[in-house]
Design a protein around this motif. Sequence first.
Motif: not given
Length: 324
Positions: A1-3, A5-6
């Motif tokens: 997910s994007e989170i 990755k961050k």
Amino acid sequence: SEIRKKLLNAFTTHQDDYLSGQAIADLLGCSRTAVWKHIENLRKEGFEFEAVRRKGYRIVATPKKVIADEIRYGLKTNILGSHIHYEESVDSTQKVAHQLATDGACEGTIVVAEEQISGRGRMDRKWISPKYTGVWMSVILRPQLPPHRAPQLTLIAAVAVVQAIEEVTGLTAEIKWPNDVLINGKKVTGILTEMQADADRIVSIIMGIGINVNQKLEDYPEEIQPIATSLAIEKKEEISRAQIIQTLLFKLEKLYQLYLQNGFQPIRILWESYAISIGKNIKARTLSGTIVGKAIGITDEGILLLEDEAGVRHQIYSADIDLE
Ligand code: BTX
């Protein structure tokens, strides 16, 4: 997910510090409870964290398997590896990459597998790819070039592999034209470059790279044992496959950009400096017969030049080379 990755990105840029729960929460724009949950998820995947009161978290170990995130974590490239297609087991990463390329995968997409059931070499030969021991990878490139320049990309890959091996392990590797990388005379890497092309331009290059990393000699079939080696055999210790992939992609990207900007000439010089066969007497077994002579160098197209006893120069486009 994007989170996720961050979160991994944040740890990558603070590799030596601790990140506090609050700092992460601010960065991700979520609650500290949510942060804790995301970290628990990474733990389940095999990431190990050290948590220190009042300081925060730090990653102390990445997963054993070369999962996509472990490659991403610490990857310093712009294009290569921007999309990572990871599989536990495939026939051949080349096959998967061809399909992805046909479906429009962007330049820099890589396919990595833990094992290949029918890994491919050149001319229908097999590439032995046992599980969890090697780097079995295909890289999709989309250079805007005519098809006849495709062989040069194999030579770029060989240079990148030699440089990556040297940087990660300190071992000295050499290139045998066109596509073998050897350590102490034994094959540690094979490269297979395939392409999809129109009449006058390359549509995609599928660059297949197989690096023997942690195999022991007994992991190979008997007939290959005398000719094959692995980084672990030569270095006498286990080597991180993710680190090999990261360093290789970094070197490959640098060389590829140099090549697109300045042409093959600077690559040729590097390549010749790593090549064992140049200046030596070799036997080139081609489909139309065997030629014996001295390897003079490679042309700016990446074709091998061989001078026979009569002083006649031959251009070798495809062959197996034996050192005399
Ligand atoms: P090649 O045709 O130059 O070499 C194949 C020959 O090398 C085999 O016939 C065998 O003698 C020997 N060999 C097979 N497996 C190994 C090994 N693991 N180590 C050393 N020697 C071996 C070389 O072809 C190109 C290989 C490319 C492999 C990559 S892996 C990712 C991608 N996917 C795929 O199916 N192929 C490429």
